[in-house]
Design a protein around this motif. Structure first.
Motif, PDB file in Angstrom:
ATOM      1  N   ASP A 284      48.826 -39.633 -28.565  1.00  0.00           N
ATOM      2  CA  ASP A 284      49.274 -40.630 -27.574  1.00  0.00           C
ATOM      3  C   ASP A 284      50.599 -40.218 -26.941  1.00  0.00           C
ATOM      4  O   ASP A 284      50.814 -40.403 -25.743  1.00  0.00           O
ATOM      5  N   MET A 285      51.493 -39.645 -27.753  1.00  0.00           N
ATOM      6  CA  MET A 285      52.777 -39.175 -27.221  1.00  0.00           C
ATOM      7  C   MET A 285      52.574 -38.013 -26.244  1.00  0.00           C
ATOM      8  O   MET A 285      53.207 -37.960 -25.186  1.00  0.00           O
TER       9      MET A 285
ATOM     10  N   GLU B  13      49.871 -37.425 -24.526  1.00  0.00           N
ATOM     11  CA  GLU B  13      49.210 -37.983 -23.334  1.00  0.00           C
ATOM     12  C   GLU B  13      50.266 -38.586 -22.392  1.00  0.00           C
ATOM     13  O   GLU B  13      50.263 -38.328 -21.195  1.00  0.00           O
ATOM     14  N   LYS B  14      51.187 -39.377 -22.974  1.00  0.00           N
ATOM     15  CA  LYS B  14      52.269 -39.972 -22.173  1.00  0.00           C
ATOM     16  C   LYS B  14      53.161 -38.907 -21.556  1.00  0.00           C
ATOM     17  O   LYS B  14      53.763 -39.107 -20.515  1.00  0.00           O
TER      18      LYS B  14
ATOM     19  N   GLN C 145      59.892 -33.989 -22.848  1.00  0.00           N
ATOM     20  CA  GLN C 145      59.165 -35.244 -22.599  1.00  0.00           C
ATOM     21  C   GLN C 145      59.038 -36.059 -23.894  1.00  0.00           C
ATOM     22  O   GLN C 145      59.200 -37.274 -23.894  1.00  0.00           O
TER      23      GLN C 145
ATOM     24  N   GLN D  86      60.731 -39.815 -25.157  1.00  0.00           N
ATOM     25  CA  GLN D  86      59.991 -40.935 -25.771  1.00  0.00           C
ATOM     26  C   GLN D  86      60.647 -41.406 -27.064  1.00  0.00           C
ATOM     27  O   GLN D  86      60.759 -42.603 -27.317  1.00  0.00           O
TER      28      GLN D  86
END
Length: 213
Positions: free
Chosen positions: A20-21, A23-24, A203, A207
């Motif tokens: 998920d990280m 993907e974000k 990135q 997060q």
């Protein structure tokens, strides 16, 4: 050198959080969310290939270059000391390494302490700093059984909530090492793919910092 980035993800809940990280961070691969038994997923458009690996094996895939980057627990990195770059603490998969024993345990320093664990090197390092002589019994699972069946005096294992210990009438003697998931990279491949790896790292860092604000 392939221009596609190979990413080793740990199987299970942690791996899903890690994906998920990613993907974000702009590296999606929708097929990974389909309900199937595939282990390799590729998105040529963004230049990424993911594969699911047993958590304790991620560092091996990265060290040997089958994966350019991956995510492994700090426990694995300390236990096996692989030749990889540790790029970032992802601040997920948090737990502690701990010593646990039966409630009535008293450390008799006149005897060698018998320690059951799957983290022999971490246990040896912990007790060496305390000048304590130990005998390590290496187990691969159900470590909690060892003190119950008098196979060992104590165990050294990962503790998240402590529920499993309580259910087995064991108590934490000491938590001594915070553990979390780390982004790691193959040293040679990093040179060739530094641009994309540094982009992903930045990135992901953003997060983790947002989460901690």
């Amino acid at each position: 050198m392939s221009s596609i980035l190979n990413v080793a993800l740990p199987k299970g809940r942690l791996g899903e959080k890690v994906y998920d990280m990613f993907e974000k961070a702009g590296f999606p691969c929708p097929s990974i969310k389909e309900n199937n038994r595939k282990l390799i997923f590729e998105n040529k458009e963004v230049g990424v290939r993911y594969f699911w690996v047993k958590p304790s094996d991620v560092a091996i895939y990265v060290e040997r270059g089958a994966a350019d980057i991956g995510v492994a627990g700090k426990d694995i990195l300390l236990e096996y000391n692989p030749e990889v770059y540790e790029l970032l603490d992802l601040d997920i998969g948090k737990c502690h390494m701990a010593v646990a024993a039966k409630a009535d345990f008293v450390d008799d320093r006149s005897k060698t302490l018998v320690v059951a664990t799957k983290f022999a090197n971490i246990a040896k390092s912990y007790y060496a700093k305390r000048g304590r002589e130990i005998d390590v019994i290496h187990l691969n699972g159900s470590i909690e059984l060892a003190p119950i069946l008098n196979l060992s005096d104590v165990i050294v294992d990962i503790v998240e909530t402590g529920a499993t210990l309580k259910e087995n009438k064991l108590e934490v003697v000491e938590k001594f090492l915070p553990i979390s998931a780390r982004l790691i990279a193959n040293k040679a491949n990093f040179k060739f793919k530094s641009e994309i790896i540094e982009k992903i790292t930045a990135q992901l860092k953003e997060q983790t910092e947002k989460k901690n604000d």
